[in-house]
Design a protein around this motif. Sequence first.
Motif, mmCIF file in Angstrom:
data_model
loop_
_atom_site.group_PDB
_atom_site.id
_atom_site.type_symbol
_atom_site.label_atom_id
_atom_site.label_comp_id
_atom_site.label_asym_id
_atom_site.label_seq_id
_atom_site.Cartn_x
_atom_site.Cartn_y
_atom_site.Cartn_z
ATOM 1 N N VAL A 1 42.590 34.196 -5.920
ATOM 2 C CA VAL A 1 43.941 34.531 -6.343
ATOM 3 C C VAL A 1 44.540 35.507 -5.345
ATOM 4 O O VAL A 1 43.845 36.374 -4.826
ATOM 5 N N VAL A 2 45.808 35.364 -5.109
ATOM 6 C CA VAL A 2 46.475 36.137 -4.065
ATOM 7 C C VAL A 2 47.760 36.711 -4.628
ATOM 8 O O VAL A 2 48.391 36.095 -5.484
ATOM 9 N N ASP A 3 48.148 37.901 -4.214
ATOM 10 C CA ASP A 3 49.383 38.482 -4.773
ATOM 11 C C ASP A 3 50.589 38.240 -3.864
ATOM 12 O O ASP A 3 50.451 37.707 -2.771
ATOM 13 N N ARG A 4 51.743 38.628 -4.361
ATOM 14 C CA ARG A 4 52.996 38.357 -3.655
ATOM 15 C C ARG A 4 53.002 38.857 -2.221
ATOM 16 O O ARG A 4 53.441 38.172 -1.307
ATOM 17 N N ASN A 5 52.502 40.081 -2.045
ATOM 18 C CA ASN A 5 52.537 40.666 -0.709
ATOM 19 C C ASN A 5 51.716 39.881 0.283
ATOM 20 O O ASN A 5 52.154 39.608 1.404
ATOM 21 N N THR A 6 50.509 39.536 -0.143
ATOM 22 C CA THR A 6 49.637 38.762 0.728
ATOM 23 C C THR A 6 50.321 37.461 1.120
ATOM 24 O O THR A 6 50.296 37.045 2.282
ATOM 25 N N LEU A 7 50.922 36.823 0.129
ATOM 26 C CA LEU A 7 51.616 35.576 0.414
ATOM 27 C C LEU A 7 52.666 35.781 1.488
ATOM 28 O O LEU A 7 52.689 35.089 2.503
ATOM 29 N N LEU A 8 53.512 36.786 1.295
ATOM 30 C CA LEU A 8 54.590 37.025 2.241
ATOM 31 C C LEU A 8 54.055 37.266 3.649
ATOM 32 O O LEU A 8 54.567 36.723 4.622
ATOM 33 N N HIS A 9 52.986 38.069 3.734
ATOM 34 C CA HIS A 9 52.431 38.370 5.048
ATOM 35 C C HIS A 9 51.890 37.131 5.746
ATOM 36 O O HIS A 9 52.194 36.854 6.892
ATOM 37 N N ARG A 10 51.080 36.387 5.013
ATOM 38 C CA ARG A 10 50.446 35.236 5.657
ATOM 39 C C ARG A 10 51.448 34.149 6.003
ATOM 40 O O ARG A 10 51.287 33.430 6.979
ATOM 41 N N VAL A 11 52.493 34.052 5.174
ATOM 42 C CA VAL A 11 53.513 33.059 5.491
ATOM 43 C C VAL A 11 54.260 33.483 6.747
ATOM 44 O O VAL A 11 54.524 32.683 7.635
ATOM 45 N N ARG A 12 54.543 34.783 6.832
ATOM 46 C CA ARG A 12 55.256 35.312 7.997
ATOM 47 C C ARG A 12 54.442 35.055 9.276
ATOM 48 O O ARG A 12 54.999 34.766 10.321
ATOM 49 N N ASP A 13 53.108 35.152 9.137
ATOM 50 C CA ASP A 13 52.236 34.897 10.281
ATOM 51 C C ASP A 13 52.068 33.403 10.536
ATOM 52 O O ASP A 13 51.349 32.999 11.450
ATOM 53 N N GLY A 14 52.661 32.586 9.668
ATOM 54 C CA GLY A 14 52.551 31.145 9.851
ATOM 55 C C GLY A 14 51.171 30.604 9.522
ATOM 56 O O GLY A 14 50.773 29.539 9.976
ATOM 57 N N LYS A 15 50.449 31.329 8.699
ATOM 58 C CA LYS A 15 49.067 30.917 8.421
ATOM 59 C C LYS A 15 48.931 30.101 7.145
ATOM 60 O O LYS A 15 47.846 29.665 6.804
ATOM 61 N N MET A 16 50.018 29.963 6.429
ATOM 62 C CA MET A 16 49.892 29.374 5.102
ATOM 63 C C MET A 16 50.984 28.364 4.789
ATOM 64 O O MET A 16 52.123 28.519 5.226
ATOM 65 N N THR A 17 50.621 27.385 3.998
ATOM 66 C CA THR A 17 51.605 26.479 3.437
ATOM 67 C C THR A 17 51.739 26.805 1.957
ATOM 68 O O THR A 17 50.737 26.892 1.252
ATOM 69 N N VAL A 18 52.959 27.005 1.500
ATOM 70 C CA VAL A 18 53.165 27.316 0.093
ATOM 71 C C VAL A 18 53.568 26.051 -0.657
ATOM 72 O O VAL A 18 54.478 25.337 -0.236
ATOM 73 N N VAL A 19 52.883 25.793 -1.745
ATOM 74 C CA VAL A 19 53.095 24.558 -2.491
ATOM 75 C C VAL A 19 53.487 24.869 -3.932
ATOM 76 O O VAL A 19 52.818 25.647 -4.618
ATOM 77 N N ASP A 20 54.576 24.281 -4.372
ATOM 78 C CA ASP A 20 55.050 24.440 -5.751
ATOM 79 C C ASP A 20 54.600 23.221 -6.546
ATOM 80 O O ASP A 20 55.045 22.102 -6.277
ATOM 81 N N VAL A 21 53.735 23.420 -7.531
ATOM 82 C CA VAL A 21 53.136 22.274 -8.217
ATOM 83 C C VAL A 21 53.857 21.874 -9.491
ATOM 84 O O VAL A 21 53.400 21.002 -10.224
#
Lengths: 223, 223
Positions: free
Chosen positions: A119-139
């Motif tokens: 599980v990951v929190d909002r901040n982590t998400l924002l950081h990793r997305v900014r670094d281009g390391k993550m794809t965010v998926v809305d299920v």
Amino acid sequence: MEPELYRETVFELLARVGKGVSSPKRLLLLDILAQGPRTVEVLAHEAGMSVANTSQHLRVLQRARLVESKKRALYVTYRVAGEEVVGFVRSVQQLAEQRVTEIERLTKDFHSSRKGMKVVDRNTLLHRVRDGKMTVVDVRPREEYTAGHIPGAVSVPLHQLTDHLKTLRKNREIIAYGRGPYCVLAMKAVEMLRKRGYQSVRLQEGVTDWKAHGYKITVGDRE
Amino acid sequence: MEPELYRETVFELLARVGKGVSSPKRLLLLDILAQGPRTVEVLAHEAGMSVANTSQHLRVLQRARLVESKKRALYVTYRVAGEEVVGFVRSVQQLAEQRVTEIERLTKDFHSSRKGMKVVDRNTLLHRVRDGKMTVVDVRPREEYTAGHIPGAVSVPLHQLTDHLKTLRKNREIIAYGRGPYCVLAMKAVEMLRKRGYQSVRLQEGVTDWKAHGYKITVGDRE
DNA sequence: TCAGTAATCAATTGAATACTGAATTATAGT
DNA sequence: ACTATAATTCAGTATTCAATTGATTACTGA
């Protein structure tokens, strides 16, 4: 009228609101309705309860003025009776999570029992997305995505997940989110992805909390 | 553990908090406890219910982690389990007052049925006091006054009101306040004063709300 | 140790609530 | 008018809840 009787009657009426959030099923219904309006049938289906039972719980919620309904043609659509109600339900959840230690324990047990479920929190998400390391998926179902989603998220409703697999790269981390902290959709998605070898984690909360904290959301689904 | 079961169990636990505020008696107990810690006996007396019944309601509140208890010698003292709880109870009340229209109607009926019972809000109080036109009277028991009161208020516990009458001038307006918007003490005080020819009004809320809005309060009772 | 008191517990009653499945109402389309 | 469908209402049952009463526990002070 005597002051004592007045006080008694007022507290009786105040308790109506309390009664609204005093049943797990009703809290679940409110949680679903916080996502957007629903007909009785849909609500019943999503909550996994009978239509008659759902209807009766909705009546209690309506008496407490926590939801309101509108009949259009054959369908009766229910919605939360204002944004304050969403906030109130959130406050019940937060207070409970904060104080009822059994919830924390249960959550920990749940996650360790199905290990790998990260599980990951909002901040982590924002950081990793900014670094281009993550794809965010809305299920969530398409309509809910359209009504409001995390900026940059891709809509992949759970039941279409297998079809979309080819568009996802295995070496890229995938973060899935759904309706809220207890969203079964998101959990299932992460589980499925991991089973197939994807690096996948779940966002701790859903869009409601995201929005409630003042983060931006995107509306619509046209590129 | 299946996600569905997890969700179900969590909502069961969330509902505990809801159950805490789903009974008029428990809301009343919480309202009293918001004033300060109390023993079971005192609570039972103030709420007008039996000790056994009070004890059982307190058990429900404790399971919801809304109150906590501490045993010292013979007495068990209960207190709200943190300031968030006070805020939460307030939010239940506010939501109900705002949405459950029956409450407004009831309040209007109540006031018109005993006409002359005037209610005044915080701002009016501040203005008239600043102009020197009003005496502010705190009708709660001495200990509660000591624990925190509106600056400039005089402590006149309800049962001592008749003794204090001589110190009050008839041509000066008296504003009485008590524990909260439904405080029976304050209502009785105003009624009694008016019956004896004093110009008397009641403050809409009590100290809890006063404090919650960030207004100053005074602690202690030495001049 | 024993009497006295605060609080809880246990057992009981009646009332309210939750859920199911069937009957009923309201509305749309033919 | 007739049929099909969404939703509510109703009847019945099982469960939970609120409140009372009396017993029990936990502690104090003589």
